[in-house]
Every structure is written in structure tokens, then in C-alpha cells.
Design an enzyme around this catalytic site. Structure first.
Site, PDB file in Angstrom:
ATOM      1  N   GLY A  10       0.843  -1.196   0.000  1.00  0.00           N
ATOM      2  CA  GLY A  10       0.000   0.000   0.000  1.00  0.00           C
ATOM      3  C   GLY A  10       0.875   1.241   0.000  1.00  0.00           C
ATOM      4  N   GLY A  11       2.005   1.149  -0.693  1.00  0.00           N
ATOM      5  CA  GLY A  11       3.012   2.206  -0.626  1.00  0.00           C
ATOM      6  C   GLY A  11       2.885   3.290  -1.675  1.00  0.00           C
ATOM      7  N   GLY A  14      -0.653   7.763   0.657  1.00  0.00           N
ATOM      8  CA  GLY A  14      -0.972   7.863   2.076  1.00  0.00           C
ATOM      9  C   GLY A  14       0.144   7.436   3.011  1.00  0.00           C
ATOM     10  N   GLY A  16       1.543   4.571   3.566  1.00  0.00           N
ATOM     11  CA  GLY A  16       2.587   3.741   2.950  1.00  0.00           C
ATOM     12  C   GLY A  16       3.587   4.593   2.193  1.00  0.00           C
ATOM     13  N   ASP A  34       1.955  -2.121  -4.540  1.00  0.00           N
ATOM     14  CA  ASP A  34       0.622  -1.511  -4.526  1.00  0.00           C
ATOM     15  C   ASP A  34      -0.123  -1.933  -5.784  1.00  0.00           C
ATOM     16  OD1 ASP A  34      -0.417   1.239  -2.762  1.00  0.00           O
ATOM     17  OD2 ASP A  34      -1.586   0.652  -4.525  1.00  0.00           O
ATOM     18  N   VAL A  61      -2.274  -7.626  -2.603  1.00  0.00           N
ATOM     19  CA  VAL A  61      -1.961  -8.404  -1.393  1.00  0.00           C
ATOM     20  C   VAL A  61      -2.921  -9.573  -1.165  1.00  0.00           C
ATOM     21  CG1 VAL A  61      -0.760  -6.511  -0.209  1.00  0.00           C
ATOM     22  CG2 VAL A  61      -3.221  -6.878   0.208  1.00  0.00           C
ATOM     23  N   ASN A  87       0.794  -2.725   5.165  1.00  0.00           N
ATOM     24  CA  ASN A  87       0.013  -1.507   5.372  1.00  0.00           C
ATOM     25  C   ASN A  87      -1.166  -1.364   4.411  1.00  0.00           C
ATOM     26  OD1 ASN A  87      -0.258   1.537   6.029  1.00  0.00           O
ATOM     27  ND2 ASN A  87       0.254   1.498   3.850  1.00  0.00           N
ATOM     28  N   SER A 140      -5.991  -0.066  13.301  1.00  0.00           N
ATOM     29  CA  SER A 140      -6.846   1.132  13.297  1.00  0.00           C
ATOM     30  C   SER A 140      -7.459   1.317  14.682  1.00  0.00           C
ATOM     31  CB  SER A 140      -7.962   0.938  12.273  1.00  0.00           C
ATOM     32  OG  SER A 140      -9.009   1.861  12.489  1.00  0.00           O
ATOM     33  N   TYR A 153     -14.417  -3.988   8.876  1.00  0.00           N
ATOM     34  CA  TYR A 153     -13.109  -3.318   9.013  1.00  0.00           C
ATOM     35  C   TYR A 153     -12.646  -3.390  10.473  1.00  0.00           C
ATOM     36  CZ  TYR A 153      -9.760   0.633   8.615  1.00  0.00           C
ATOM     37  OH  TYR A 153      -8.640   1.435   8.635  1.00  0.00           O
ATOM     38  N   LYS A 157      -9.322  -5.418  11.606  1.00  0.00           N
ATOM     39  CA  LYS A 157      -8.215  -4.619  12.170  1.00  0.00           C
ATOM     40  C   LYS A 157      -7.879  -5.114  13.579  1.00  0.00           C
ATOM     41  CE  LYS A 157      -7.134  -1.757   8.810  1.00  0.00           C
ATOM     42  NZ  LYS A 157      -5.802  -1.735   8.200  1.00  0.00           N
TER      43      LYS A 157
HETATM   44  N1  LIG Z   1      -7.021   6.844   6.641  1.00  0.00           N
HETATM   45  C1  LIG Z   1      -7.110   6.700   7.958  1.00  0.00           C
HETATM   46  O1  LIG Z   1      -7.605   7.587   8.654  1.00  0.00           O
HETATM   47  C2  LIG Z   1      -6.609   5.438   8.606  1.00  0.00           C
HETATM   48  C3  LIG Z   1      -6.708   5.300   9.994  1.00  0.00           C
HETATM   49  C4  LIG Z   1      -6.256   4.132  10.602  1.00  0.00           C
HETATM   50  C5  LIG Z   1      -5.712   3.124   9.807  1.00  0.00           C
HETATM   51  N2  LIG Z   1      -5.630   3.272   8.444  1.00  0.00           N
HETATM   52  C6  LIG Z   1      -5.031   2.191   7.693  1.00  0.00           C
HETATM   53  O2  LIG Z   1      -3.829   2.669   7.132  1.00  0.00           O
HETATM   54  C7  LIG Z   1      -3.499   1.916   5.965  1.00  0.00           C
HETATM   55  C8  LIG Z   1      -3.159   2.885   4.848  1.00  0.00           C
HETATM   56  O3  LIG Z   1      -4.300   3.663   4.553  1.00  0.00           O
HETATM   57  P1  LIG Z   1      -4.202   5.181   4.045  1.00  0.00           P
HETATM   58  O4  LIG Z   1      -4.982   6.009   4.974  1.00  0.00           O
HETATM   59  O5  LIG Z   1      -2.798   5.529   3.751  1.00  0.00           O
HETATM   60  O6  LIG Z   1      -5.090   5.065   2.718  1.00  0.00           O
HETATM   61  P2  LIG Z   1      -4.733   5.150   1.162  1.00  0.00           P
HETATM   62  O7  LIG Z   1      -5.999   4.779   0.488  1.00  0.00           O
HETATM   63  O8  LIG Z   1      -4.074   6.448   0.847  1.00  0.00           O
HETATM   64  O9  LIG Z   1      -3.625   4.012   0.980  1.00  0.00           O
HETATM   65  C9  LIG Z   1      -3.926   2.654   0.923  1.00  0.00           C
HETATM   66  C10 LIG Z   1      -3.088   2.044  -0.178  1.00  0.00           C
HETATM   67  O10 LIG Z   1      -3.330   0.623  -0.190  1.00  0.00           O
HETATM   68  C11 LIG Z   1      -3.438   0.220  -1.548  1.00  0.00           C
HETATM   69  N3  LIG Z   1      -4.197  -1.020  -1.667  1.00  0.00           N
HETATM   70  C12 LIG Z   1      -5.518  -1.207  -1.472  1.00  0.00           C
HETATM   71  N4  LIG Z   1      -5.839  -2.481  -1.727  1.00  0.00           N
HETATM   72  C13 LIG Z   1      -4.698  -3.125  -2.076  1.00  0.00           C
HETATM   73  C14 LIG Z   1      -4.382  -4.453  -2.453  1.00  0.00           C
HETATM   74  N5  LIG Z   1      -5.333  -5.408  -2.546  1.00  0.00           N
HETATM   75  N6  LIG Z   1      -3.091  -4.761  -2.730  1.00  0.00           N
HETATM   76  C15 LIG Z   1      -2.132  -3.806  -2.664  1.00  0.00           C
HETATM   77  N7  LIG Z   1      -2.361  -2.526  -2.336  1.00  0.00           N
HETATM   78  C16 LIG Z   1      -3.643  -2.199  -2.051  1.00  0.00           C
HETATM   79  C17 LIG Z   1      -4.107   1.393  -2.235  1.00  0.00           C
HETATM   80  O11 LIG Z   1      -3.920   1.351  -3.635  1.00  0.00           O
HETATM   81  C18 LIG Z   1      -3.444   2.587  -1.562  1.00  0.00           C
HETATM   82  O12 LIG Z   1      -2.282   3.017  -2.241  1.00  0.00           O
HETATM   83  C19 LIG Z   1      -4.718   1.037   5.704  1.00  0.00           C
HETATM   84  O13 LIG Z   1      -4.451  -0.263   6.177  1.00  0.00           O
HETATM   85  C20 LIG Z   1      -5.809   1.686   6.517  1.00  0.00           C
HETATM   86  O14 LIG Z   1      -6.810   0.773   6.880  1.00  0.00           O
HETATM   87  C21 LIG Z   1      -6.057   4.407   7.843  1.00  0.00           C
END
Ligand SMILES: NC(=O)c1ccc[n+]([C@@H]2O[C@H](COP(=O)([O-])OP(=O)(O)OC[C@H]3O[C@@H](n4cnc5c(N)ncnc54)[C@H](O)[C@@H]3O)[C@@H](O)[C@H]2O)c1
Length: 278
Positions: A10-11, A14, A16, A34, A61, A87, A140, A153, A157
Site C-alpha cells: 500500500g506504498g 498515504g 505507505g 501496490d 496483497v 500496510n 486502526s 473493518y 483490524k
Molecule cells: N485513513 C485513515 O484515517 C486510517 C486510519 C487508521 C488506519 N488506516 C489504515 O492505514 C493503511 C493505509 O491507509 P491510508 O490512509 O494511507 O489510505 P490510502 O488509500 O491512501 O492508501 C492505501 C493504499 O493501499 C493500496 N491497496 C488497497 N488495496 C490493495 C491491495 N489489494 N493490494 C495492494 N495494495 C492495495 C491502495 O492502492 C493505496 O495506495 C490502511 O491499512 C488503513 O486501513 C487508515
């Protein structure tokens, strides 16, 4: 991080992307995995800056062979694997429990929990014989608090925490640590899609989170990346099986602190039947 090799799922965006950026700036060579190819390749090229120190591998993933290839790329290109950051995540199934789509639920489990498990499996395949390494996975606040996330979710988590505790207990004797990070609501595509004008409206997300933040400013991916950097670093050499919230105390200190109000400063302690201590 000098000399270390990190994989970040997920790099492309966000948390990642912020973590890939920070680990690289601290000296690590980084493999970014990603689904979003254009953004992932763009970030890898930007960070590498003409070197071969950052690589992007298109990775889903939910597909084990993709995750295996991601890990193998780190070993083939850079000779080792020191940090596995599981991530990648989606919100997935939403709506009332009695109308939850099990198809959406299956995908949520596949990405957010099975995907993390898969990352752990393939990282451990390399780290155990290597005798060192750190696995960090993104959970989360929804894992530990009801009512702040979608149902499935929240469940998966929480599963990441249980899985990480269990794996930490196995891997410590191999010199491998396993930890969890809990970010608060962060400025990212995931949040922008929910609280602003769409996934790319990061400015709108920042404005909304500035207003709702416990600390007067929105949480940025870099804030979370700094927590991950600590867990990944030798500074945390004795730290395994922990859950590190980077959430301005949302999970540990979510209340409004009403009893610390100034109006109570001039009063004695509160005793039976409304009596105050002298
Ligand atoms: N956004 C928030 O407020 C928040 C809060 C707590 C936890 N999180 C967690 O943080 C992590 C990152 O989220 P973020 O906020 O950076 O969001 P984001 O949407 O910017 O990033 C998530 C990334 O994961 C990738 N992704 C999704 N499904 C995938 C798959 N099957 N294989 C590979 N890559 C995949 C996406 O393309 C994206 O680049 C997630 O696990 C999310 O649940 C987010």
C-alpha cells in the site's frame, strides 16, 4: 536505516507512501508494492532519483504469488529483508450489520487480514533464516473502539493485533520482531473519499481533520511514518508484540477531560452525596 531493506505494501499513497519516503530518507532501500501502478512507479522514480535504491512492484496483497514476488524482489535486488510494513488496506464493507454484503466482507478480510497474514508469512520465510527483521502492520482505532469504523473493518483490524501478538511470540527467538501501528484519522485518499470531495481531495480532508483533530491539526502520513520508523529501527531492538497508537490519544485518552475543567480547581474533592472535601 542505513544498509537496511524495507518492503512497504500500500506504498503508492498515504501512510505507505509517507513511510517509504521516510525510510528511504533515513538510508533504507525500499520496495513499494501496490495495486496503483502509475502512482507507485511515479513515487519510486521520484525517491530513487536516478539510483536503483527504490523499486515498485505491482502487487495485489490478496494474491499470494504477488506478495511472494514482492518479498523476493527485495532479496534479489538488495540481498536481504529487514522491514516488512504490511500496510495496504481498504475500508471495504459498509452499512448496517443486517444488510452487510458478504461479498464485500470477503474482500475486506482478504485485503486487510489475509493480506497481512500473507505478508507475514513471506517476510518470515526470509527473516527467520536471516536471524533478524521487523514486521509492522497497520491496524486502526476501530480495532479497539466500537463505533468509529465500519463493522467488518473493525473486526479485521482487531484481527491484525491478535495475529501480530501470536507471531511476535513465535518469531522473537529467531531475532525477528512483530509490531502494530494504530494511526488516527490521517490525511489520505481513504479519508478524503469519506470526509472531503473525493479520494484526491487531500486539501479538503486536511481541512476537515484540522477541525476534528484532538491536537488542533490533522494527522499526516509522515507522523505515522515516524512511529513506524521507530518500531523498524534498532532503537526498538527489544520491542516486540506491541501496539503503538499514533492517534493523539484517541484510543487511550478519548474522553473530553471534563473533571479537569478549571471550574473544579477551586473546589475540594467530590465526596458522598455531593459533599466536598475542605
Ligand atoms: N485513513 C485513515 O484515517 C486510517 C486510519 C487508521 C488506519 N488506516 C489504515 O492505514 C493503511 C493505509 O491507509 P491510508 O490512509 O494511507 O489510505 P490510502 O488509500 O491512501 O492508501 C492505501 C493504499 O493501499 C493500496 N491497496 C488497497 N488495496 C490493495 C491491495 N489489494 N493490494 C495492494 N495494495 C492495495 C491502495 O492502492 C493505496 O495506495 C490502511 O491499512 C488503513 O486501513 C487508515
Amino acid at each position: 536505516m542505513a544498509g537496511k531493506v524495507a518492503v512497504v505494501t500500500g506504498g503508492a499513497h498515504g501512510i505507505g507512501a509517507g513511510t517509504a519516503r521516510l525510510l528511504h530518507s533515513e538510508g533504507a532501500r525500499v520496495v513499494i508494492g501496490d495495486l496503483q501502478v502509475e502512482a507507485g512507479e511515479r513515487l519510486a522514480a521520484e525517491l530513487a532519483g536516478g539510483t536503483e535504491d527504490v523499486v515498485f512492484v505491482r502487487t495485489d496483497v490478496t494474491v499470494e504469488s504477488d506478495v511472494a514476488r514482492l518479498v523476493d524482489t527485495a532479496v534479489e535486488r538488495f540481498g536481504r529483508l529487514d522491514v516488512m510494513f504490511n500496510n495496504a488496506g481498504i475500508i471495504g464493507a459498509v452499512g448496517p450489520i443486517d444488510r452487510t454484503s458478504l461479498e464485500d466482507a470477503d474482500l475486506t478480510v482478504a485485503v486487510n487480514l489475509r493480506g497481512v497474514l500473507c505478508g507475514m508469512k513471506h517476510a518470515a520465510r526470509v527473516m527467520k533464516p536471516q536471524g533478524s527483521g521487523v514486521i509492522i502492520s497497520t491496524s486502526s482505532p476501530a480495532a479497539v473502539m466500537g463505533g468509529v469504523g465500519a463493522h467488518v473493518y473493525s473486526g479485521v483490524k482487531a484481527g491484525i493485533i491478535g495475529l501480530s501478538h501470536s507471531v511476535a511470540a513465535e518469531l522473537r527467538r529467531h531475532g525477528v520482531r512483530c509490531n502494530v501501528v494504530i494511526p488516527g484519522a490521517v490525511v489520505s485518499q481513504m479519508t478524503a473519499d469519506l470526509v472531503a470531495g473525493g479520494a484526491d481531495d487531500l486539501a479538503g480532508a486536511e481541512t476537515a481533520l484540522d477541525r476534528s483533530s484532538y491536537m488542533g491539526r490533522a494527522l499526516q502520513p509522515d507522523d505515522v511514518a515516524r512511529g513506524v520508523l521507530y518500531l523498524a529501527s534498532d532503537d526498538a531492538a527489544y520491542v516486540t508484540g506491541v501496539v503503538l497508537p499514533v492517534d493523539a490519544g484517541m484510543t487511550g485518552a478519548g474522553g473530553p477531560s471534563a473533571m479537569a475543567d478549571e471550574k473544579y480547581a477551586a473546589q475540594g474533592g467530590l465526596r458522598e452525596a455531593g459533599r466536598r472535601t475542605e
